[in-house]
Design a protein around this motif. Structure first.
Motif, mmCIF file in Angstrom:
data_model
loop_
_atom_site.group_PDB
_atom_site.id
_atom_site.type_symbol
_atom_site.label_atom_id
_atom_site.label_comp_id
_atom_site.label_asym_id
_atom_site.label_seq_id
_atom_site.Cartn_x
_atom_site.Cartn_y
_atom_site.Cartn_z
ATOM 1 N N THR A 169 -15.570 -1.731 9.873
ATOM 2 C CA THR A 169 -14.648 -0.595 9.792
ATOM 3 C C THR A 169 -13.387 -0.878 10.609
ATOM 4 N N HIS A 170 -13.588 -1.425 11.801
ATOM 5 C CA HIS A 170 -12.469 -1.826 12.667
ATOM 6 C C HIS A 170 -11.523 -2.761 11.904
ATOM 7 N N ASP A 171 -12.092 -3.757 11.258
ATOM 8 C CA ASP A 171 -11.281 -4.737 10.531
ATOM 9 C C ASP A 171 -10.620 -4.111 9.302
ATOM 10 N N ALA A 172 -11.298 -3.160 8.671
ATOM 11 C CA ALA A 172 -10.731 -2.504 7.480
ATOM 12 C C ALA A 172 -9.506 -1.672 7.858
ATOM 13 N N ILE A 173 -9.552 -1.035 9.025
ATOM 14 C CA ILE A 173 -8.392 -0.254 9.491
ATOM 15 C C ILE A 173 -7.202 -1.193 9.720
ATOM 16 N N ILE A 174 -7.466 -2.320 10.367
ATOM 17 C CA ILE A 174 -6.395 -3.289 10.639
ATOM 18 C C ILE A 174 -5.842 -3.852 9.326
ATOM 19 N N ALA A 175 -6.721 -4.152 8.384
ATOM 20 C CA ALA A 175 -6.268 -4.698 7.098
ATOM 21 C C ALA A 175 -5.385 -3.680 6.366
ATOM 22 N N HIS A 176 -5.760 -2.399 6.444
ATOM 23 C CA HIS A 176 -4.949 -1.348 5.811
ATOM 24 C C HIS A 176 -3.560 -1.294 6.450
ATOM 25 N N ALA A 177 -3.517 -1.376 7.764
ATOM 26 C CA ALA A 177 -2.241 -1.314 8.486
ATOM 27 C C ALA A 177 -1.355 -2.515 8.129
ATOM 28 N N ARG A 178 -1.960 -3.691 8.036
ATOM 29 C CA ARG A 178 -1.200 -4.897 7.648
ATOM 30 C C ARG A 178 -0.628 -4.744 6.243
ATOM 31 N N ARG A 179 -1.465 -4.233 5.351
ATOM 32 C CA ARG A 179 -1.105 -4.118 3.941
ATOM 33 C C ARG A 179 0.074 -3.164 3.749
ATOM 34 N N ASP A 180 0.066 -2.046 4.472
ATOM 35 C CA ASP A 180 1.095 -1.025 4.255
ATOM 36 C C ASP A 180 2.353 -1.244 5.086
ATOM 37 N N HIS A 181 2.301 -2.159 6.065
ATOM 38 C CA HIS A 181 3.479 -2.480 6.857
ATOM 39 C C HIS A 181 4.641 -2.824 5.918
ATOM 40 N N PRO A 182 5.875 -2.340 6.115
ATOM 41 C CA PRO A 182 6.382 -1.628 7.301
ATOM 42 C C PRO A 182 6.170 -0.113 7.280
#
Lengths: 95, 153
Positions: free
Chosen positions: B8-21
């Protein structure tokens, strides 16, 4: 039959912890007036200068009242009203 | 303290990377009273903005109805900051509406959309008060439960 009003966690301090309370009135404005009589203080959390607060969502039978006439939206016995605080934020200032 | 599983931790980070900026946002729901963030639910940022996030009002109603039906609550509410640190802004504090939730902030400001580091921090936000808390990442929740049981004996 009354109108069922579903209360979000953050406003349950006004309803003695109840997740849902009964309401009445012909419009959302009247419903909120009545809620205030039964649960003093709650109105200020829903309205600002007589308008629905920007970051509080009110739904009548699953429709956001922003799209159905705002506070003038009609309500009737048997309806369900849901109140939900917006989930919003961000690095921007000024909100 | 927030205890969260690695996936779950990694999924949150992956979502943040994907939607950046733009800012990414979502919820991790869990059984009421469990404090276990069990069901990862990425949400659409209806604001589609690099400095603001907001769940669409229809999505929000659907989400809460679904959690209600499953006897769940939002254990974690997360979003990203894409050019500032992973600390609640004045806006985040003013609009925080879930006093029981862990507010997770991740920052992608240091090139995280590529391979740069992502800051992952957690807070309680109650009545305008921000309290940072420790984040403990575990492989699986079962391991935590087992450890706790052991400790009690």
């Amino acid at each position: 039959m009354a109108i069922e009003v579903r209360i979000p966690t953050i406003l349950r301090t006004y309803t003695g912890g109840e997740r849902a309370v009964e309401g009445s009135g012909a419009t959302v404005t009247e419903l909120i007036d009545k809620l205030e009589v039964d649960h003093p203080g709650i109105q200020e959390r829903l309205l600002e200068n007589g308008e629905a607060r920007r970051f509080v969502n009110i739904y009548v039978n699953d429709e956001d009242i922003r799209f159905t006439g705002g506070l003038d939206t009609a309500v009737a016995d048997g309806d369900t009203v849901v109140i939900l605080p917006a989930v919003a934020g961000g690095s921007a200032s000024g909100f | 303290m927030l205890t969260i599983d690695r996936a779950t931790h990694d999924a949150i980070i992956a979502h943040a990377r994907r939607d950046h900026p733009d800012e990414a946002c979502g919820v991790v729901a869990g059984p009421i009273g469990s404090d276990v963030p069990a069901r990862f639910i990425p949400m659409l940022n209806a604001a589609m903005s690099p400095t603001f996030y907001e769940f669409d009002s229809g999505d929000l109603l659907k989400l809460y109805r679904e959690m209600d039906d499953r006897d769940e609550e939002p254990v974690v509410v997360y979003h990203s900051h894409t050019s500032t640190e992973a600390y609640p802004s004045r806006t985040d504090i003013n609009l925080a509406g879930e006093p029981g939730a862990h507010y997770v902030l991740v920052s992608t400001r240091d090139g995280a959309d590529q391979s740069g580091p992502v800051d992952f921090r957690s807070y309680r936000i109650v009545d305008g008060e921000v309290t940072e808390e420790e984040v403990r990442v575990v492989d699986r929740y079962e391991d935590v439960a087992a450890t706790q049981q052991k400790a009690e004996h």
